[in-house]
Design a protein around this motif. Sequence first.
Motif, mmCIF file in Angstrom:
data_model
loop_
_atom_site.group_PDB
_atom_site.id
_atom_site.type_symbol
_atom_site.label_atom_id
_atom_site.label_comp_id
_atom_site.label_asym_id
_atom_site.label_seq_id
_atom_site.Cartn_x
_atom_site.Cartn_y
_atom_site.Cartn_z
ATOM 1 N N ARG A 178 0.824 -1.207 0.000
ATOM 2 C CA ARG A 178 0.000 0.000 0.000
ATOM 3 C C ARG A 178 0.857 1.256 0.000
ATOM 4 O O ARG A 178 0.604 2.194 -0.752
ATOM 5 C CB ARG A 178 -0.913 0.005 1.234
ATOM 6 N N THR A 179 1.900 1.268 0.832
ATOM 7 C CA THR A 179 2.746 2.458 0.915
ATOM 8 C C THR A 179 3.553 2.648 -0.363
ATOM 9 O O THR A 179 3.704 3.781 -0.846
ATOM 10 C CB THR A 179 3.692 2.368 2.119
ATOM 11 N N GLU A 180 4.053 1.572 -0.927
ATOM 12 C CA GLU A 180 4.781 1.675 -2.192
ATOM 13 C C GLU A 180 3.876 2.224 -3.289
ATOM 14 O O GLU A 180 4.298 3.056 -4.104
ATOM 15 C CB GLU A 180 5.331 0.303 -2.597
ATOM 16 N N PHE A 181 2.632 1.769 -3.304
ATOM 17 C CA PHE A 181 1.672 2.243 -4.303
ATOM 18 C C PHE A 181 1.428 3.742 -4.155
ATOM 19 O O PHE A 181 1.424 4.483 -5.150
ATOM 20 C CB PHE A 181 0.358 1.471 -4.156
ATOM 21 N N GLU A 182 1.235 4.200 -2.925
ATOM 22 C CA GLU A 182 0.970 5.625 -2.700
ATOM 23 C C GLU A 182 2.182 6.479 -3.066
ATOM 24 O O GLU A 182 2.048 7.572 -3.612
ATOM 25 C CB GLU A 182 0.573 5.863 -1.247
ATOM 26 N N LEU A 183 3.371 5.982 -2.763
ATOM 27 C CA LEU A 183 4.585 6.710 -3.128
ATOM 28 C C LEU A 183 4.713 6.801 -4.643
ATOM 29 O O LEU A 183 4.992 7.878 -5.200
ATOM 30 C CB LEU A 183 5.803 6.017 -2.528
ATOM 31 N N LEU A 184 4.485 5.692 -5.336
ATOM 32 C CA LEU A 184 4.589 5.709 -6.797
ATOM 33 C C LEU A 184 3.504 6.592 -7.405
ATOM 34 O O LEU A 184 3.760 7.309 -8.385
ATOM 35 C CB LEU A 184 4.487 4.282 -7.343
ATOM 36 N N ARG A 185 2.314 6.560 -6.856
ATOM 37 C CA ARG A 185 1.240 7.405 -7.371
ATOM 38 C C ARG A 185 1.628 8.885 -7.288
ATOM 39 O O ARG A 185 1.399 9.639 -8.238
ATOM 40 C CB ARG A 185 -0.062 7.161 -6.603
ATOM 41 N N TYR A 186 2.213 9.294 -6.187
ATOM 42 C CA TYR A 186 2.632 10.687 -6.039
ATOM 43 C C TYR A 186 3.698 11.049 -7.068
ATOM 44 O O TYR A 186 3.651 12.110 -7.700
ATOM 45 C CB TYR A 186 3.151 10.916 -4.626
ATOM 46 N N TRP A 205 2.985 10.024 3.848
ATOM 47 C CA TRP A 205 2.902 9.576 5.244
ATOM 48 C C TRP A 205 2.219 10.588 6.172
ATOM 49 O O TRP A 205 1.911 10.263 7.301
ATOM 50 C CB TRP A 205 4.310 9.282 5.791
ATOM 51 N N SER A 206 2.019 11.813 5.702
ATOM 52 C CA SER A 206 1.463 12.893 6.522
ATOM 53 C C SER A 206 2.316 13.157 7.751
ATOM 54 O O SER A 206 1.812 13.463 8.839
ATOM 55 C CB SER A 206 0.021 12.562 6.947
ATOM 56 N N TYR A 207 3.633 13.005 7.599
ATOM 57 C CA TYR A 207 4.565 13.259 8.692
ATOM 58 C C TYR A 207 5.146 14.659 8.571
ATOM 59 O O TYR A 207 5.308 15.175 7.460
ATOM 60 C CB TYR A 207 5.754 12.299 8.630
ATOM 61 N N ASP A 208 5.516 15.235 9.693
ATOM 62 C CA ASP A 208 6.436 16.359 9.654
ATOM 63 C C ASP A 208 7.798 15.810 9.280
ATOM 64 O O ASP A 208 8.102 14.632 9.502
ATOM 65 C CB ASP A 208 6.507 17.059 11.015
ATOM 66 N N PHE A 209 8.654 16.674 8.732
ATOM 67 C CA PHE A 209 9.929 16.204 8.212
ATOM 68 C C PHE A 209 10.878 15.697 9.292
ATOM 69 O O PHE A 209 11.675 14.790 9.048
ATOM 70 C CB PHE A 209 10.614 17.322 7.411
ATOM 71 N N GLY A 210 10.770 16.215 10.517
ATOM 72 C CA GLY A 210 11.793 15.991 11.540
ATOM 73 C C GLY A 210 12.389 14.613 11.650
ATOM 74 O O GLY A 210 11.832 13.731 12.301
ATOM 75 N N GLY A 211 13.538 14.434 11.044
ATOM 76 C CA GLY A 211 14.354 13.247 11.265
ATOM 77 C C GLY A 211 13.881 11.969 10.606
ATOM 78 O O GLY A 211 14.414 10.902 10.895
ATOM 79 N N LEU A 218 14.210 4.575 2.278
ATOM 80 C CA LEU A 218 13.960 3.135 2.328
ATOM 81 C C LEU A 218 12.907 2.724 1.293
ATOM 82 O O LEU A 218 13.120 1.768 0.532
ATOM 83 C CB LEU A 218 13.509 2.741 3.736
ATOM 84 N N TYR A 219 11.811 3.452 1.241
ATOM 85 C CA TYR A 219 10.732 3.064 0.328
ATOM 86 C C TYR A 219 11.068 3.377 -1.129
ATOM 87 O O TYR A 219 10.604 2.675 -2.034
ATOM 88 C CB TYR A 219 9.421 3.696 0.760
ATOM 89 N N VAL A 220 11.863 4.392 -1.370
ATOM 90 C CA VAL A 220 12.338 4.624 -2.734
ATOM 91 C C VAL A 220 13.199 3.446 -3.186
ATOM 92 O O VAL A 220 13.099 2.989 -4.334
ATOM 93 C CB VAL A 220 13.114 5.950 -2.838
ATOM 94 N N SER A 221 14.017 2.936 -2.287
ATOM 95 C CA SER A 221 14.852 1.774 -2.636
ATOM 96 C C SER A 221 13.981 0.552 -2.922
ATOM 97 O O SER A 221 14.276 -0.225 -3.841
ATOM 98 C CB SER A 221 15.856 1.473 -1.527
ATOM 99 N N TYR A 222 12.887 0.371 -2.158
ATOM 100 C CA TYR A 222 11.962 -0.728 -2.434
ATOM 101 C C TYR A 222 11.354 -0.588 -3.832
ATOM 102 O O TYR A 222 11.278 -1.564 -4.598
ATOM 103 C CB TYR A 222 10.822 -0.740 -1.415
#
Length: 250
Positions: A178-186, A205-211, A218-222
């Motif tokens: 699911r996460t790989e799909f959302e990353l590729l879609r973006y 991920w709806s995260y703030d950037f911090g760290g 990691l997910y780009v490598s996947y």
Amino acid sequence: MTNPSAPSRRLPSLTREDGTPVRVLVVDDEPDLADVLSGVLRYEGWQVRTAADGASALAAARELRPDAVVLDVMLPDVDGFEVLRRLRAEQPQVCVLFLTARDAVEDRIAGLTAGGDDYVTKPFSLEEVVARLRGLLRRAGMTRLRDEDGSLLIVGDLVMDEDAREVSRSGELVELSRTEFELLRYLMRNPRRVLSKAQILDRVWSYDFGGKAHVVELYVSYLRKKIDAGRAPMIHTVRGAGYVLKPADR
């Protein structure tokens, strides 16, 4: 020219990478032909301008900044080869499809040698002209495709069906989490656009950037292992800026 009506079957819409209409300049001194051809291209959803001679064609190209030019070889002031030479001096990436009434092999060779990307010989079918233009633009990596209901994204040979949540490359299905799909879609919704890790984190991920940059890495490598493995790469790192997805170099 044959079959002057617009094609009955709508193909997936072709747009510029920013989602705006493809820009096409039609250059022909036969008004009826130019009008019919322009109408068919507008039916594709494209922005179209016409010109009847070389001088007005160059002026229109400076204003429109077309993605493609349909260019008649025989014009009343200068020939299409000279128009192409001047056009490419200012806009080297533009795709050019020659129209010619001359079927001799040497004329075809002359057009391609002059820098034309393709040609059709009069009389021609309107469907053929549209198909040739779509092929030129896609091979140049200047456009993206979406189907009529917006569920299909296509960048190069990479296809995503958002409704079915399926991805394929060169016709081969690619299994994604699911996460790989959302990353590729973006990435696919923003082809050739460099996306920072902060942008990706916020959107996927709806995260703030911090760290948390390592999550993106990691997910780009996947994704690379699944999308690019054994093929020309589409996902690229722009050092210090982020990541970009673009059609593979051929």
